[in-house]
Design a protein around this motif. Structure first.
Motif, PDB file in Angstrom:
ATOM      1  N   LEU A   1       0.833  -1.204   0.000  1.00  0.00           N
ATOM      2  CA  LEU A   1       0.000   0.000   0.000  1.00  0.00           C
ATOM      3  C   LEU A   1       0.867   1.253   0.000  1.00  0.00           C
ATOM      4  N   THR A   2       0.499   2.208  -0.862  1.00  0.00           N
ATOM      5  CA  THR A   2       1.227   3.466  -0.968  1.00  0.00           C
ATOM      6  C   THR A   2       0.234   4.619  -1.096  1.00  0.00           C
ATOM      7  N   ARG A   3       0.527   5.708  -0.383  1.00  0.00           N
ATOM      8  CA  ARG A   3      -0.278   6.930  -0.514  1.00  0.00           C
ATOM      9  C   ARG A   3       0.664   8.117  -0.497  1.00  0.00           C
ATOM     10  N   VAL A   4       0.528   8.988  -1.500  1.00  0.00           N
ATOM     11  CA  VAL A   4       1.436  10.117  -1.671  1.00  0.00           C
ATOM     12  C   VAL A   4       0.659  11.421  -1.578  1.00  0.00           C
ATOM     13  N   PHE A   5       1.166  12.361  -0.769  1.00  0.00           N
ATOM     14  CA  PHE A   5       0.621  13.711  -0.690  1.00  0.00           C
ATOM     15  C   PHE A   5       1.735  14.705  -0.985  1.00  0.00           C
ATOM     16  N   ASP A   6       1.509  15.577  -1.966  1.00  0.00           N
ATOM     17  CA  ASP A   6       2.494  16.618  -2.301  1.00  0.00           C
ATOM     18  C   ASP A   6       3.897  16.045  -2.501  1.00  0.00           C
ATOM     19  N   GLY A   7       3.944  14.902  -3.176  1.00  0.00           N
ATOM     20  CA  GLY A   7       5.232  14.293  -3.483  1.00  0.00           C
ATOM     21  C   GLY A   7       5.850  13.499  -2.351  1.00  0.00           C
ATOM     22  N   LEU A   8       5.197  13.437  -1.174  1.00  0.00           N
ATOM     23  CA  LEU A   8       5.727  12.711  -0.028  1.00  0.00           C
ATOM     24  C   LEU A   8       4.899  11.457   0.209  1.00  0.00           C
ATOM     25  N   ALA A   9       5.556  10.317   0.298  1.00  0.00           N
ATOM     26  CA  ALA A   9       4.869   9.049   0.553  1.00  0.00           C
ATOM     27  C   ALA A   9       4.556   8.943   2.045  1.00  0.00           C
ATOM     28  N   VAL A  10       3.328   9.239   2.428  1.00  0.00           N
ATOM     29  CA  VAL A  10       2.941   9.145   3.836  1.00  0.00           C
ATOM     30  C   VAL A  10       2.621   7.705   4.222  1.00  0.00           C
ATOM     31  N   VAL A  11       2.273   6.873   3.241  1.00  0.00           N
ATOM     32  CA  VAL A  11       2.201   5.418   3.416  1.00  0.00           C
ATOM     33  C   VAL A  11       3.082   4.831   2.324  1.00  0.00           C
ATOM     34  N   ASP A  12       4.095   4.071   2.723  1.00  0.00           N
ATOM     35  CA  ASP A  12       5.163   3.704   1.795  1.00  0.00           C
ATOM     36  C   ASP A  12       5.383   2.190   1.795  1.00  0.00           C
ATOM     37  N   ASP A  13       4.760   1.510   0.822  1.00  0.00           N
ATOM     38  CA  ASP A  13       4.977   0.069   0.619  1.00  0.00           C
ATOM     39  C   ASP A  13       4.609  -0.742   1.872  1.00  0.00           C
ATOM     40  N   VAL A  14       3.420  -0.498   2.398  1.00  0.00           N
ATOM     41  CA  VAL A  14       2.961  -1.158   3.638  1.00  0.00           C
ATOM     42  C   VAL A  14       2.226  -2.447   3.296  1.00  0.00           C
ATOM     43  N   SER A  15       2.645  -3.552   3.906  1.00  0.00           N
ATOM     44  CA  SER A  15       2.007  -4.855   3.719  1.00  0.00           C
ATOM     45  C   SER A  15       1.836  -5.536   5.069  1.00  0.00           C
ATOM     46  N   PHE A  16       0.663  -6.153   5.276  1.00  0.00           N
ATOM     47  CA  PHE A  16       0.431  -6.948   6.482  1.00  0.00           C
ATOM     48  C   PHE A  16      -0.856  -7.740   6.299  1.00  0.00           C
ATOM     49  N   THR A  17      -1.073  -8.700   7.190  1.00  0.00           N
ATOM     50  CA  THR A  17      -2.316  -9.472   7.194  1.00  0.00           C
ATOM     51  C   THR A  17      -2.857  -9.518   8.617  1.00  0.00           C
ATOM     52  N   VAL A  18      -4.183  -9.678   8.716  1.00  0.00           N
ATOM     53  CA  VAL A  18      -4.851  -9.844  10.005  1.00  0.00           C
ATOM     54  C   VAL A  18      -5.816 -11.016   9.862  1.00  0.00           C
ATOM     55  N   SER A  19      -5.729 -11.976  10.773  1.00  0.00           N
ATOM     56  CA  SER A  19      -6.590 -13.153  10.733  1.00  0.00           C
ATOM     57  C   SER A  19      -7.860 -12.926  11.525  1.00  0.00           C
ATOM     58  N   ALA A  20      -8.861 -13.766  11.288  1.00  0.00           N
ATOM     59  CA  ALA A  20     -10.097 -13.707  12.059  1.00  0.00           C
ATOM     60  C   ALA A  20      -9.788 -13.920  13.538  1.00  0.00           C
ATOM     61  N   GLY A  21     -10.353 -13.080  14.398  1.00  0.00           N
ATOM     62  CA  GLY A  21     -10.124 -13.186  15.828  1.00  0.00           C
ATOM     63  C   GLY A  21      -8.824 -12.591  16.312  1.00  0.00           C
ATOM     64  N   GLU A  22      -8.047 -12.008  15.420  1.00  0.00           N
ATOM     65  CA  GLU A  22      -6.751 -11.420  15.775  1.00  0.00           C
ATOM     66  C   GLU A  22      -6.878  -9.915  15.925  1.00  0.00           C
ATOM     67  N   VAL A  23      -6.127  -9.360  16.881  1.00  0.00           N
ATOM     68  CA  VAL A  23      -6.035  -7.910  17.044  1.00  0.00           C
ATOM     69  C   VAL A  23      -4.647  -7.472  16.589  1.00  0.00           C
ATOM     70  N   ALA A  24      -4.614  -6.689  15.523  1.00  0.00           N
ATOM     71  CA  ALA A  24      -3.356  -6.122  15.033  1.00  0.00           C
ATOM     72  C   ALA A  24      -3.362  -4.629  15.301  1.00  0.00           C
ATOM     73  N   CYS A  25      -2.221  -4.105  15.683  1.00  0.00           N
ATOM     74  CA  CYS A  25      -2.135  -2.695  16.066  1.00  0.00           C
ATOM     75  C   CYS A  25      -1.109  -1.977  15.209  1.00  0.00           C
ATOM     76  N   LEU A  26      -1.566  -0.914  14.533  1.00  0.00           N
ATOM     77  CA  LEU A  26      -0.659   0.018  13.878  1.00  0.00           C
ATOM     78  C   LEU A  26      -0.199   1.020  14.931  1.00  0.00           C
ATOM     79  N   LEU A  27       1.057   0.953  15.291  1.00  0.00           N
ATOM     80  CA  LEU A  27       1.607   1.746  16.386  1.00  0.00           C
ATOM     81  C   LEU A  27       2.695   2.656  15.852  1.00  0.00           C
ATOM     82  N   GLY A  28       2.675   3.890  16.307  1.00  0.00           N
ATOM     83  CA  GLY A  28       3.736   4.797  15.903  1.00  0.00           C
ATOM     84  C   GLY A  28       3.422   6.221  16.310  1.00  0.00           C
ATOM     85  N   PRO A  29       4.381   7.129  16.154  1.00  0.00           N
ATOM     86  CA  PRO A  29       4.166   8.524  16.534  1.00  0.00           C
ATOM     87  C   PRO A  29       3.200   9.203  15.591  1.00  0.00           C
TER      88      PRO A  29
END
Length: 372
Positions: free
Chosen positions: A25-53
């Protein structure tokens, strides 16, 4: 007759696809990649957390999964079926994805029961049963006819959770859902929420900037920095095997010793550290958490250094001490270079400023990283 006896292959069932799959996954704003080549999976019943500043791209990732923003690259699948790429896009309302926002977003003109029922498409009797079931599970049955303005923050959070789960979404997206709650309420409500989500078997993608919240709730943490996932895994693994100095410091306060590699060793006031595979002359940071810095209580700071069997010690002088409830935090000015190191000690330990002491550290809890 068993199929293996007549020469036919025994069919093997394929594992189910992940409930949510995000690929490059990639998302670019004003030439800056705010989401840059993001890949992950989440299974049924699983809690995944996107953590960061703040500003690392986690909320933008969540918005793209929800369908309220569009990626510039990559694809998203639910139960193995494509939901969107840069050409094809399933509308948000048809993705079987629930949303729970930071401010709960309850409808002020609707009662608790009507808020929870909003979006249900079954018959009246089935909808009433589902609402009653969920309000009972979040302990809000006594407030069925109340309106949001009459509820506390914790009660509003429970209603918002019930509303998000009412349509039985395959995936629930949660954006900082507990940040508006009083700190005394958070732990209990987090635990109640987690238990309900596990019972429902919902795949959960949670966004937060609080490491404590991620470690308390997540099966899988996706640590983001500057639009990229820099480390992923179970909370225990991220805490005890950080990928770099910044990752270690995100989960707790740290002390940092500096040195230069010579002959696969780095010399410090606490002795030499093994640094295999690091070229000679490379500057390194040796990271140690305050709880793993040990004070030599037996000898005190005015006697000789502890003997080698107790570990190499360094000498420092107390700068200040603070009582934090379950532990005390003591800051030391170190003799060798004037740096300040912090140690946490269980229970009450309040030495006077100026008190000399010997310090040791747990080598098995120290992390060595080439300096960036």
């Amino acid at each position: 007759m068993p199929t293996e006896l007549i020469g036919l292959p025994v069919p093997h069932s394929q594992p189910p696809p992940p409930r949510l799959a995000v690929d490059k996954l990639t998302r670019v704003f004003d030439g800056l990649a705010v989401v840059d080549d993001v890949s992950f999976t989440v299974s049924a019943g699983e809690v995944a957390c996107l953590l960061g500043p703040s500003g690392c791209g986690k909320s933008t990732t969540l918005r793209i999964v929800a369908g309220v923003d569009m990626q510039d690259g990559g694809r998203i699948s639910v139960d193995g079926r494509l939901v969107c790429d840069t050409v094809f896009r399933v509308p948000p309302e048809r993705r079987a994805i629930g949303l729970m926002f930071q401010d709960f977003a309850l409808f002020p003109h609707l009662s608790v029961a009507d808020n929870v029922a909003f979006g249900l498409k079954g018959g009246a009797a089935a909808n009433r049963a589902r609402v009653a079931e969920l309000l009972d599970r979040v302990r809000m049955s006594d407030h069925v006819d109340s309106y949001p303005h009459a509820l506390s923050g914790g009660e509003q959070q429970r209603v918002a959770l019930a509303r998000a789960l009412a349509p039985s979404p395959r995936i629930l997206l949660m954006d900082e859902p507990f940040s508006g709650l009083d700190e005394r309420l958070r732990d209990g409500i987090r635990d109640e929420t987690l238990a309900l989500l596990k019972d429902e078997g919902t795949a959960v993608l949670l966004v937060t900037h609080e490491p404590h919240e991620a470690m308390r709730m997540a099966d899988q943490i996706l640590l983001m920095r500057r639009g990229r996932i820099v480390q992923r895994g179970a909370p225990y693994n991220l805490y005890n095997a950080p990928v770099d100095r910044e990752a270690a410091a995100f989960f707790s306060d740290v002390n940092v010793l500096t040195g230069t590699v010579q002959g696969a060793l780095t010399d410090t006031p606490f002795g030499e550290f093994l640094t295999p595979g690091v070229p000679d002359g490379t500057p390194v940071d040796i990271v140690i958490r305050p709880q793993h810095l040990r004070i030599d209580f037996h000898r005190g700071g005015r006697g000789p250094a502890p003997t080698p069997e107790h570990g190499t010690a360094a000498h420092g002088v107390v700068q200040r001490a603070r009582f934090l409830g379950r532990e005390s935090l003591v800051e030391f000015r170190m003799d060798h270079d004037g740096s300040v190191l912090r140690a946490t000690v269980p229970a009450v330990f309040m030495p006077d400023p100026g008190t000399p002491m010997w310090l040791m550290l747990r080598r098995d809890r120290a992390f060595v990283f080439p300096r960036r």
